[in-house]
Write a protein that holds these residues in place. Structure first.
Motif, short mmCIF file in Angstrom:
data_model
loop_
_atom_site.label_atom_id
_atom_site.label_comp_id
_atom_site.label_asym_id
_atom_site.label_seq_id
_atom_site.Cartn_x
_atom_site.Cartn_y
_atom_site.Cartn_z
N VAL A 231 0.82 -1.35 -0.13
CA VAL A 231 0.33 0.37 -0.19
C VAL A 231 0.90 1.36 0.15
N ALA A 232 0.86 2.12 -1.18
CA ALA A 232 1.50 3.85 -1.09
C ALA A 232 1.52 3.89 0.61
N ASP A 233 2.49 4.77 0.44
CA ASP A 233 2.40 5.60 1.82
C ASP A 233 1.48 6.12 2.46
N ARG A 234 1.06 7.79 0.74
CA ARG A 234 -0.12 8.07 1.42
C ARG A 234 -1.23 8.22 0.96
N ARG A 235 -1.59 6.53 1.32
CA ARG A 235 -2.97 5.96 1.76
C ARG A 235 -2.87 5.60 3.41
N VAL A 236 -2.44 5.84 3.57
CA VAL A 236 -2.34 5.22 5.16
C VAL A 236 -1.83 5.80 6.07
N ASP A 237 -2.43 6.34 6.79
CA ASP A 237 -2.76 7.37 8.56
C ASP A 237 -2.18 6.81 9.18
N ALA B 193 -1.80 -0.07 19.39
CA ALA B 193 -1.88 -0.89 18.51
C ALA B 193 -3.11 -1.49 17.92
N ARG B 194 -3.94 -1.95 18.88
CA ARG B 194 -5.02 -2.49 18.61
C ARG B 194 -6.16 -1.80 18.05
N ARG B 195 -6.12 -0.58 18.44
CA ARG B 195 -7.11 0.57 17.53
C ARG B 195 -6.29 0.93 16.45
N LEU B 196 -5.37 1.07 16.53
CA LEU B 196 -4.59 1.49 15.52
C LEU B 196 -4.18 0.20 13.90
N HIS B 197 -4.39 -0.71 14.49
CA HIS B 197 -4.53 -1.57 13.58
C HIS B 197 -6.01 -2.03 12.74
N ALA B 198 -6.71 -1.56 14.01
CA ALA B 198 -8.61 -2.13 13.27
C ALA B 198 -8.53 -0.96 12.16
N PRO C 171 -6.97 -4.70 4.44
CA PRO C 171 -7.31 -6.23 5.08
C PRO C 171 -6.20 -6.96 4.88
N GLY C 172 -6.08 -7.31 5.68
CA GLY C 172 -4.50 -8.37 6.39
C GLY C 172 -3.51 -8.70 5.87
N LEU C 173 -3.38 -7.34 5.62
CA LEU C 173 -1.78 -6.85 5.11
C LEU C 173 -1.02 -6.41 6.56
N CYS C 174 -2.06 -6.39 7.25
CA CYS C 174 -1.25 -5.73 8.68
C CYS C 174 -0.20 -6.09 9.05
N ARG C 175 1.21 -5.45 10.14
CA ARG C 175 1.61 -6.40 11.17
C ARG C 175 2.00 -5.34 12.31
N LEU C 176 1.87 -5.21 13.11
CA LEU C 176 2.63 -4.75 14.19
C LEU C 176 2.95 -5.38 15.42
N GLY C 177 3.65 -5.10 16.00
CA GLY C 177 4.75 -5.20 16.72
C GLY C 177 5.31 -4.60 17.83
N ILE C 178 5.08 -4.87 19.05
CA ILE C 178 5.80 -4.31 19.93
C ILE C 178 7.40 -4.19 21.16
N GLY C 179 8.13 -2.96 21.18
CA GLY C 179 8.71 -2.39 22.05
C GLY C 179 8.74 -1.67 23.23
N MET D 78 7.04 -7.73 15.36
CA MET D 78 6.41 -7.40 13.87
C MET D 78 6.18 -8.55 12.79
N SER D 79 7.78 -9.29 13.10
CA SER D 79 8.30 -9.77 11.87
C SER D 79 7.28 -11.29 11.89
N ARG D 80 6.63 -11.51 13.41
CA ARG D 80 6.11 -12.85 13.77
C ARG D 80 4.84 -13.37 13.09
N GLY D 81 4.15 -12.11 12.50
CA GLY D 81 3.19 -12.20 11.38
C GLY D 81 1.88 -11.82 11.56
N ILE D 82 0.67 -11.34 11.52
CA ILE D 82 -0.15 -10.85 10.17
C ILE D 82 -1.22 -10.02 11.70
N GLY D 83 -1.64 -9.23 12.03
CA GLY D 83 -1.79 -8.64 13.05
C GLY D 83 -0.72 -7.89 14.71
N VAL D 84 -1.78 -7.26 15.71
CA VAL D 84 -0.67 -7.21 17.21
C VAL D 84 -0.45 -8.10 17.20
N ASN D 85 0.97 -8.50 17.46
CA ASN D 85 1.81 -9.31 18.08
C ASN D 85 2.67 -8.57 19.01
#
Length: 372
Positions: A176-182, A216-221, A228-236, A256-263
């Motif tokens: 997804v192009a950067d400008r389409r994502v907030d 992260a969960r709000r952002l993922h939603a 849909p189905g292309l977002c990976r998030l990881g927390i440190g 984040m590298s563990r997979g799709i969704g909030v890790n």
């Protein structure tokens, strides 16, 4: 979205009669003259002030997330007056929103929106550039090339206290192009949050007053609505602030590298860190080290790699390895000697065992197999 010229031509005198008594002058502003004056303004704030002054209307420009960008009160405050909204768009994407006193002409607002789009796009480009610069700083942190003083100064410039706990959310949206994502932060404005661009990832660095998992969960939603189905998030997390930031960045990227969704956060271990390394000299060395062993297995239908993995798991105990593999002790000793011969390493030495442990770990975690 009409062009500026179309907006001017569609602005009829009848639009002005409904609110002529509210503007400072006896007649509505001339659209062509107003357009010229707006285009001479240096930024969106001065544009909004000029439009409000010329029309007597309440004007506020907001980001797509509803954050005020610029506003100017009317000559007569709106109070409970009805407000209307008009979307500012570019290339089919909403880049802002105008909220204004409802009696203001739609034709005039359309004209203003066409002009407001230019500084909003420019400000968006500047913000992206600032995010890339912050990304280069964090890349230096990961590489150990940013000193503590510079890091603390950069964090303070973003409103982040380097002595307080810091959280990191790593985000990647594939295809997804950067400008389409907030990627903007959804929390109280008093809690600082800075976004950094690092390759194809975004790193959100914030004070730990914000619950990083909930954020992260709000952002993922929200991102799921775009991709849909292309977002990976990881927390440190960096409990001690800037001192721990390098670890927090690595934790977030590893999660984040563990997979799709909030890790959620996974504390770093050496084998996990090795698995996140890019194709580098270390991996190339590890692969080349095991290539002769892999080739021998393929050519002779042997089980040297299987035996080596078990030796690593059993701390190089031949007795425990033989028991785990259900083979004779002498078979394990023979295979260990063959591995030593093929790799050129003396397995009894601690440094050789460390090299083999690293090589096996990278072999198992990498998507790219050793070259035969």
């Amino acid at each position: 979205m009409s062009t500026i010229a179309e907006s001017i031509s569609s602005f009829a005198p009848s639009h002005a009669t409904a609110h002529a008594r509210r503007v400072r002058s006896d007649s509505a502003p001339d659209p062509l003259r107003l357009a010229r004056r707006l285009l001479t303004c240096q930024d969106i704030t001065s544009m909004v002030r000029l439009l409000s002054r010329e029309t007597g209307a309440f004007i506020v420009v907001e980001s797509p997330r509803g954050t005020p960008v610029a506003s100017c009160p009317p000559v007569e405050t709106p109070g409970d007056a009805e407000l209307s909204e008009f979307s500012i768009q570019h290339a089919g994407r909403e880049i802002g929103l105008i909220r204004y006193t409802a009696w203001l002409s739609t034709g005039l607002v359309d004209l203003a929106a066409s002009i407001f789009a230019h500084p909003l796009l420019r400000d968006g480009d500047l913000e992206l550039e600032n995010q890339r610069l912050f990304g280069s700083v964090l890349q230096g942190v990961l590489a150990g090339k940013t000193n503590a003083r510079d890091l603390r100064a950069h964090l303070r410039s973003k409103g982040i206290d380097p002595d307080e706990p810091i959280s990191v959310v790593a985000v990647r949206v594939d295809g997804v192009a950067d400008r389409r994502v907030d990627f903007s932060c959804e929390h109280e404005p008093a809690v600082p949050c800075a976004i950094a661009i690092l390759d194809s990832r975004r790193l959100l660095v914030m004070q730990s007053l914000v619950d990083p998992i909930a954020h992260a969960r709000r952002l993922h939603a929200r991102l799921e609505g775009v991709a849909p189905g292309l977002c990976r998030l990881g927390i440190g997390e960096a409990p001690q602030g800037a001192i721990d930031l390098r670890t927090a960045l690595a934790e977030a990227q590893l999660a984040m590298s563990r997979g799709i969704g909030v890790n959620e956060r996974a504390p770093l271990t050496l084998d996990r860190m090795l698995g996140t390394l890019p194709t580098s000299a270390l991996q190339e060395y590890a692969w080349s080290l095991l290539n002769p062993v892999v080739r021998h297995d393929r050519e002779h239908n042997s089980e040297l790699i299987k035996t080596l993995r078990r030796l690593v798991e059993e701390d190089f105990s031949t007795a425990r390895t033989a028991k785990a593999l259900y083979v004779h002790l002498n078979t394990v000793k023979y295979r260990a000697a063959k591995i030593a011969d093929l790799t050129g390493l003396e397995i009894s030495r601690l440094d050789a065992r460390a090299q083999l442990w690293i090589a096996v770990t990278l072999l198992d975690q990498s998507d790219v197999p050793p070259t035969p």
